[in-house]
Design a protein around this motif. Structure first.
Motif, PDB file in Angstrom:
ATOM      1  N   LYS A 179       0.806  -1.219   0.000  1.00 38.93           N
ATOM      2  CA  LYS A 179       0.000   0.000   0.000  1.00 38.93           C
ATOM      3  C   LYS A 179       0.845   1.278   0.000  1.00 38.93           C
ATOM      4  CE  LYS A 179      -3.943  -2.161   2.323  1.00 38.93           C
ATOM      5  NZ  LYS A 179      -4.891  -2.088   3.480  1.00 38.93           N
ATOM      6  N   ARG A 180       2.082   1.147  -0.435  1.00 36.52           N
ATOM      7  CA  ARG A 180       2.991   2.281  -0.533  1.00 36.52           C
ATOM      8  C   ARG A 180       3.365   2.522  -1.995  1.00 36.52           C
ATOM      9  NH1 ARG A 180       2.796   4.989   4.331  1.00 36.52           N
ATOM     10  NH2 ARG A 180       2.913   3.501   6.049  1.00 36.52           N
ATOM     11  N   ASN A 181       3.701   3.778  -2.306  1.00 36.99           N
ATOM     12  CA  ASN A 181       4.082   4.125  -3.673  1.00 36.99           C
ATOM     13  C   ASN A 181       5.594   3.968  -3.865  1.00 36.99           C
ATOM     14  OD1 ASN A 181       1.461   4.910  -4.571  1.00 36.99           O
ATOM     15  ND2 ASN A 181       1.689   6.833  -3.456  1.00 36.99           N
ATOM     16  N   TRP A 182       5.938   3.224  -4.909  1.00 29.70           N
ATOM     17  CA  TRP A 182       7.334   2.984  -5.250  1.00 29.70           C
ATOM     18  C   TRP A 182       7.549   3.266  -6.733  1.00 29.70           C
ATOM     19  CZ3 TRP A 182      10.830   1.055  -1.513  1.00 29.70           C
ATOM     20  CH2 TRP A 182      10.248   0.643  -0.308  1.00 29.70           C
ATOM     21  N   CYS A 221      13.090   3.553  -5.889  1.00 32.64           N
ATOM     22  CA  CYS A 221      12.740   4.748  -5.105  1.00 32.64           C
ATOM     23  C   CYS A 221      11.461   4.528  -4.318  1.00 32.64           C
ATOM     24  CB  CYS A 221      12.556   5.947  -6.021  1.00 32.64           C
ATOM     25  SG  CYS A 221      13.990   6.395  -7.002  1.00 32.64           S
ATOM     26  N   TYR A 222      11.418   5.152  -3.143  1.00 30.70           N
ATOM     27  CA  TYR A 222      10.209   5.215  -2.352  1.00 30.70           C
ATOM     28  C   TYR A 222       9.636   6.632  -2.481  1.00 30.70           C
ATOM     29  CZ  TYR A 222       7.113   5.503   1.702  1.00 30.70           C
ATOM     30  OH  TYR A 222       6.027   5.707   2.506  1.00 30.70           O
ATOM     31  N   LEU A 223       8.345   6.738  -2.808  1.00 32.62           N
ATOM     32  CA  LEU A 223       7.694   8.016  -3.017  1.00 32.62           C
ATOM     33  C   LEU A 223       6.873   8.398  -1.797  1.00 32.62           C
ATOM     34  CD1 LEU A 223       8.427   6.954  -5.892  1.00 32.62           C
ATOM     35  CD2 LEU A 223       6.402   8.138  -6.723  1.00 32.62           C
ATOM     36  N   PHE A 224       7.157   9.555  -1.239  1.00 33.98           N
ATOM     37  CA  PHE A 224       6.426  10.016  -0.050  1.00 33.98           C
ATOM     38  C   PHE A 224       5.083  10.622  -0.465  1.00 33.98           C
ATOM     39  CE2 PHE A 224      10.774   9.844   1.370  1.00 33.98           C
ATOM     40  CZ  PHE A 224      10.670   9.355   2.656  1.00 33.98           C
TER      41      PHE A 224
END
Length: 224
Positions: A179-182, A221-224
């Motif tokens: 459930k996180r944006n990468w 990359c991890y997108l905040f």
């Protein structure tokens, strides 16, 4: 008075628009390098300098001001290597030059659904941190050394600070995980063009030497 109001309104709209669309990302990168060592051998006709492969890895941070424009910086360790061959003596070794680099770039991009194509342009600064030699080197009296040799830097001869231009382009795929944006920067081709000689002007005859480094890397990359 009206002009000031219009300018202030435009600035306010820009800040609001930026805050709405802005996004941070952090990540890691790794890849391969291919370095061209430019040197005028002049009277040293018996010495051959050729390109060589190396590696690069590091971390990145990017602030996307708009969906098409961001500011990116990397901190990486990049090897700018070359080969040295002296057929007359049997010398044949590879020089591994490790540079700690900090490129700062404007990142332009366009997206279609989950695919993003980007172009990075800017400048970089670097520090020549280490050098090792790998191969056969004539160390005198017909003796050869085939071990890893550590290079002894000379403050009078070696220019350890480097700077120049950097540019590249690549393709990225955005996805969700837990459930996180990468995003996976599948591939980026980049070039570092040095404008600083690796050797200082310490002799009567100037002997400038430059690195031009081609990079093919990938990043997560991890997108905040």
């Amino acid at each position: 008075m009206k002009t000031k109001v219009i300018i202030l309104s435009l600035i306010s709209m820009l800040f609001v628009f930026s805050s709405v669309n802005a996004q941070w990302r952090i990540g890691v990168t790794a890849g391969a390098t291919y370095n061209h060592y430019s040197i005028d051998t002049r009277y040293m006709n018996g010495i051959n300098y050729t390109n060589a492969w190396g590696g690069t890895f590091g971390v990145l941070a990017q602030y996307d001001i708009f969906h098409w424009l961001g500011v990116r910086t990397d901190l990486n360790l990049t090897f700018k290597s070359h080969k040295v061959e002296i057929p007359q003596t049997g010398t044949d070794y590879k020089v591994h030059n490790g540079y700690i680099q900090l490129p700062i770039m404007a990142s332009f991009s366009t997206s279609y659904k989950k695919i993003r194509v980007f172009c990075n342009l800017g400048m970089y600064g670097a520090y020549w941190a280490s050098t090792q030699k790998d191969g056969m080197e004539d160390v005198g009296n017909g003796t050869f050394d085939d071990k890893w040799l550590t290079y002894d830097f000379s403050s009078a001869r070696d220019q350890r600070f480097d700077y120049g231009l950097v540019g590249g382009a690549g393709i990225e795929w955005k996805f969700k995980l837990f459930k996180r944006n990468w995003s996976w920067q599948i591939v980026e081709a980049r070039i570092y063009y040095s404008t600083q000689s690796t050797q200082k002007h310490y002799m009567k005859a100037d002997d400038p030497r430059y690195n031009t480094t081609f990079v093919l890397q990938s990043g997560l990359c991890y997108l905040f």
